[in-house]
Design a protein around this motif. Sequence first.
Motif, PDB file in Angstrom:
ATOM      1  N   ALA A  42     -43.188  64.237  64.025  1.00 51.63           N
ATOM      2  CA  ALA A  42     -43.778  62.935  63.711  1.00 51.63           C
ATOM      3  C   ALA A  42     -43.214  61.841  64.609  1.00 51.63           C
ATOM      4  O   ALA A  42     -43.943  60.948  65.055  1.00 51.63           O
ATOM      5  CB  ALA A  42     -43.546  62.592  62.244  1.00 51.63           C
ATOM      6  N   ALA A  82     -43.410  65.507  52.104  1.00 48.00           N
ATOM      7  CA  ALA A  82     -43.740  64.085  51.958  1.00 48.00           C
ATOM      8  C   ALA A  82     -42.892  63.424  50.887  1.00 48.00           C
ATOM      9  O   ALA A  82     -42.400  62.300  51.061  1.00 48.00           O
ATOM     10  CB  ALA A  82     -45.222  63.929  51.618  1.00 48.00           C
ATOM     11  N   ALA A  86     -40.347  60.362  51.745  1.00 47.18           N
ATOM     12  CA  ALA A  86     -40.552  59.053  51.129  1.00 47.18           C
ATOM     13  C   ALA A  86     -39.328  58.592  50.340  1.00 47.18           C
ATOM     14  O   ALA A  86     -39.174  57.401  50.078  1.00 47.18           O
ATOM     15  CB  ALA A  86     -41.776  59.094  50.210  1.00 47.18           C
ATOM     16  N   VAL A 105     -39.466  56.016  55.039  1.00 49.51           N
ATOM     17  CA  VAL A 105     -40.917  56.146  54.950  1.00 49.51           C
ATOM     18  C   VAL A 105     -41.430  55.437  53.713  1.00 49.51           C
ATOM     19  O   VAL A 105     -40.822  55.515  52.641  1.00 49.51           O
ATOM     20  CB  VAL A 105     -41.322  57.640  54.906  1.00 49.51           C
ATOM     21  CG1 VAL A 105     -42.815  57.799  54.651  1.00 49.51           C
ATOM     22  CG2 VAL A 105     -40.928  58.333  56.206  1.00 49.51           C
ATOM     23  N   VAL A 108     -46.956  58.360  52.568  1.00 52.55           N
ATOM     24  CA  VAL A 108     -47.415  59.562  53.268  1.00 52.55           C
ATOM     25  C   VAL A 108     -48.768  59.944  52.691  1.00 52.55           C
ATOM     26  O   VAL A 108     -48.903  60.122  51.483  1.00 52.55           O
ATOM     27  CB  VAL A 108     -46.432  60.737  53.128  1.00 52.55           C
ATOM     28  CG1 VAL A 108     -46.959  61.957  53.885  1.00 52.55           C
ATOM     29  CG2 VAL A 108     -45.054  60.355  53.643  1.00 52.55           C
ATOM     30  N   ILE A 119     -48.086  59.380  58.283  1.00 49.88           N
ATOM     31  CA  ILE A 119     -46.796  58.913  57.797  1.00 49.88           C
ATOM     32  C   ILE A 119     -46.642  57.449  58.180  1.00 49.88           C
ATOM     33  O   ILE A 119     -46.592  57.121  59.366  1.00 49.88           O
ATOM     34  CB  ILE A 119     -45.631  59.737  58.395  1.00 49.88           C
ATOM     35  CG1 ILE A 119     -45.795  61.220  58.048  1.00 49.88           C
ATOM     36  CG2 ILE A 119     -44.288  59.220  57.901  1.00 49.88           C
ATOM     37  CD1 ILE A 119     -44.769  62.112  58.729  1.00 49.88           C
TER      38      ILE A 119
END
Length: 395
Positions: A42, A82, A86, A105, A108, A119
Amino acid sequence: MAKDEIITTDCSMFPDMLKKSNFLISSVYRATLLENKVLALALTKVTLNEEGRPVATLKTREIKQVLHVTGNAMSTYLKDVATSLAGRTMFVESEDGSFQCMNLVGVVTYKSGTGTMEIKFEPEIKDYIFDLKANFTMLNIPMMLSFRSGWSYRLYELLTSKAYHSKYDKNTGNVFHIKYGVSELKLHLGTVQIKDDKGKINRDIQRELEKKEIDYDYIVNELVHEKLKSFDKWSDFKRRVLDVAVSEINEKSDLQVTYQLLRGGRGGRIYGIDFEVTRQDAVVEKTAKDPVKVPSAEELDSMADQVLEIIEEKIKISEAKALLKAADYDLARIEQAYSIACRQEEIHNLMGWLTAALQHGYEDRPIHKVRGQSAEDTEEFDAFMENLRAQKQAE
């Protein structure tokens, strides 16, 4: 792989090199091997949206191809990735003692129609993941993806960020000494968790992490609950984490690592580790996918312990090793298969189901179960029902 070679990806969907902020590398967190690999991919795709917020979009088919994930379960497993991303918190400290505490984060999103995962990083994190100009480490993506152990992945990041930013000494050349306290290293590698089952950090731990001089021994020995510690005994940590990581780094990377134990106090207690790291001048060269390599006995023991952490149900060490063999010693595949298993309505023989899933690549959907049948019979029955449905649709 030879010591003077670093593999490159066999496709152009991701670059071979990643600039990763040293703030991210030095953060204290625990993550699965697959989570670390997905994050690395990512970070190579980060752009700014119309609001100036850093965003990365990944296609599941690309992730499957690069990480060699089989079956159609990627979307299911990405839910776990995810959730963990997060919830990751990052502490950034300046030399004057000032600090920031922020989430990595914010959101997502997975879209099944397009097979993409978006993301959205927190706006405050932009300076640490986008258009980096300084204080970063260059990481070879294909090499990082080749690691089979999460301990190897994290230790390599930590040592590389130190070695490649140390001043050159003409007397020692490319040899560097990097020291870590035992408790500090355990926190960075993730064998000690600072978050509880609900994803919350104890306030006392957070206050200690925010200090200019962090007392890692106090955090590990006094503030962290015993159930959040793995390999607490030094002998277990050395044999199943440290030695396994050093061995794989020496085998696959551009670093040659040895270490000496630091002792002090009454009885010569081990309080730290002095890593001797030799940088190799890497030659980037395309190579074919490596054949499956059977790990050593110590590596296998360490990987089996990680399987026991992945699977909540009680299984034997021998069963964990059998799963590793079925997965070609790829922990990410076991995490993926177990994630699918947790979403099934009923499984009578978990080990048989997981073994079949690893060998044949079960899909990301509830699989019909017939009481009393083996995993192989169940799979055959599912295939029969699928063909029958296809024939009826054709009529």
